[in-house]
Each structure stands twice: as structure tokens, then as C-alpha cells.
Design an enzyme around this catalytic site. Sequence first.
Site, mmCIF file in Angstrom:
data_model
loop_
_atom_site.group_PDB
_atom_site.id
_atom_site.type_symbol
_atom_site.label_atom_id
_atom_site.label_comp_id
_atom_site.label_asym_id
_atom_site.label_seq_id
_atom_site.Cartn_x
_atom_site.Cartn_y
_atom_site.Cartn_z
ATOM 1 N N CYS A 184 41.221 29.115 43.474
ATOM 2 C CA CYS A 184 41.479 29.659 44.806
ATOM 3 C C CYS A 184 41.487 28.492 45.785
ATOM 4 C CB CYS A 184 40.416 30.682 45.196
ATOM 5 S SG CYS A 184 40.949 31.714 46.590
ATOM 6 N N LYS A 211 41.866 43.119 43.309
ATOM 7 C CA LYS A 211 40.728 42.613 44.086
ATOM 8 C C LYS A 211 40.786 43.228 45.467
ATOM 9 C CE LYS A 211 38.667 38.370 45.856
ATOM 10 N NZ LYS A 211 38.702 36.901 45.839
ATOM 11 N N ARG A 236 29.987 34.540 50.043
ATOM 12 C CA ARG A 236 30.579 33.585 50.986
ATOM 13 C C ARG A 236 29.543 32.603 51.497
ATOM 14 N NH1 ARG A 236 34.811 37.936 53.680
ATOM 15 N NH2 ARG A 236 35.949 38.250 51.732
ATOM 16 N N GLU A 242 49.479 46.486 41.173
ATOM 17 C CA GLU A 242 49.135 45.058 41.195
ATOM 18 C C GLU A 242 48.807 44.556 39.788
ATOM 19 O OE1 GLU A 242 49.016 42.724 43.446
ATOM 20 O OE2 GLU A 242 48.991 43.663 45.414
ATOM 21 N N LYS A 253 37.751 44.161 40.802
ATOM 22 C CA LYS A 253 36.642 43.586 41.558
ATOM 23 C C LYS A 253 36.607 44.147 42.965
ATOM 24 C CE LYS A 253 35.560 39.136 43.531
ATOM 25 N NZ LYS A 253 35.980 37.785 43.697
#
Length: 307
Positions: free
Chosen positions: A101, A177, A187, A215, A230
Site C-alpha cells: 500500500c 475492504k 492507524r 469487487e 476485511k
Amino acid sequence: MVRETRLHPDQLVYPLFVVPGSAIRRPVASMPGICQLSVDEAVAEAQSALAAGVPAVLLFAAPAHKDAQASAALDPHGLAAEAIRAVKAACPQLLVWADVCLCGATDHGHCGHVLPGGVIDNDSSVQTLAAVALNYARAGADAVAPSDMMDGRVQSMRQTLDRAGFALTPIISYAAKFASAFYGPFRDAAESAPAFGDRRSYQMDPGNGREALREVLLDVAEGADLVMVKPAGPYLDVIRQVSEAVPVPVVAYQVSGEFSLIKAAAERGWIDERAAVLESLTGIRRAGADLIITYYAPTVARWLRSL
Ligand code: PBG
């Protein structure tokens, strides 16, 4: 004998958060028992997870240098690449899944490149993500796991990996997701909160189960070898639908917020931690997940061995 759903350590994946430096074990306040780890400590944690019977780790890096290009993620000697190399060198039998990512390496904390005006640029992000995946495969990752949710990234990653001689590196796609409040503690751990806005233009609306299926099917068509749903607990129906619709293994991610909810209640004596964890993971398996990513992985592996 008649139990339909079983948990086994072989089904578990343990996430690790890597930070720069050495001999660092910095507790994540919102995730009791979980630490940010320097590469040497991540190696030690990986070794102990393997010793507990966990077959795979999922690596996240929070490099010090963040910029618009996500350079740290593209650097063959960046934090993530070094962590992959070190863990593979120390534990060759342990599978290293590399999270792919941009959010940990960009100065704005978004999962893709940002255009003037704050819009996420899907297609240029896909190019960079494929390059990041190749960087991690070259560093020795056993699998790459794109968590960005840009459209078309699985296909682009597959082509890039194949052309560079990594045809055998599987892609574990975070296919469904959701834009979830349950990522909050993560985070802090991954230092990846977006500096402005939110992730709703690329992550999914929690109300959309059919779209999740779409998706997932797109990612399978693009070449995903495993697909992920997720978070896990609030999306058991999605796990069930996906597992019935696809011919590839289904992974569910019990995310940071799901972990922290159980931890917080257990710390207060409001819930039996062990029973609650085993029940939540059994529920995720019963819904149809083949594998589960969970911060409880080594703990659960030890519990299961002592049952
Ligand atoms: C980054 C990423 C996130 C998680 C995994 N990869 C957070 C996000 O999308 O904001 C969440 C994991 C967790 O909460 O445990 N793309």
C-alpha cells in the site's frame, strides 16, 4: 467428533508493524500487547510466532521518510524491504506476506497518489503499487497483499511480477475492504492516518454486500490467488457469500478495532478473553474463511496446542 468448524494454527496469520531503528518495542496504546518493532525485534517476534505454530506473518512498515511518491516503499533498501529480507533470513520456513500500500510511505497518508484538489489518482497509483509489489517480491516476500483498493491493481501487479520473473509469487488481494471505523487503532500502529479526508472514495460502503461480491470477482478475474474480506466480524455474511462464489481461498482479517474491543473488555474483567477470542475466530471460520489474519495469532496457536 461432531464439531463442524475447527480452528487450527495453520489457518492463522500474524500482522507485524515495523519501524526504523534497533532494539525498539514500542507498545501501541490502543492495542494492548501489540508493539511497533524495529527490524531486529520484528525478527524475534516472527521467530516466536513460528515457534508457537503460526505459519505466516503479514508485514506493515512505517518508514520515517514519507513523500508524495511513496519513495520508501519503492526503495530496495527501504524499511519494508529490509524487514522482509531479515525475517526470511532468520526464519526461511515462515511465510512472509508483504502488505502493499502507499499509505505508510506517503506524506498525506492516502493509499494512492493524490491529484490537486484532493482526488485520488487511481491509474497512476496502480503503476506505483505494482512497482512496490515487485520491490517486495525481490526482497524475498512469499506473497504480496495489496490493501489499497485501487481498481485494476491486481492485473497490473500480476503483469509486472510475471515480466520480472516472479510468476510464482501469489497475490493475496484485499478484495472486499470496507471503509471501516474498526481500523482506528491500526492507524496509530502503522502511522497511516490520512492527513485530510477519508478513504471512502476507494474503500467500500459498509452497506454494500453485492458490490463486495463484484469487487471480489473482478480481483479473481484479474488473477488474485487468494481474496480477503476485511473487517471480519461485522461482515460474516460477505465472507459467506464470497466463499460460495469464488474458487480461491478466502482470507478474513480480524482487524485492529475488533482486537481492541475484546482486549479492552477483557482488561476490565467484563469478558472471558480466551473464550471470546476462540468464539469470534470460530464464527469467522464458520462463515467460510479458510484463513484468518489476527493480532491474536500466536496466543491462539498456543491455546490450541494446550487444549
Ligand atoms: C492500509 C491498511 C489498513 C489496514 C490494513 N492495511 C488501514 C486502512 O485502510 O486505513 C487495517 C488493519 C487493521 O485495522 O488491523 N491500507
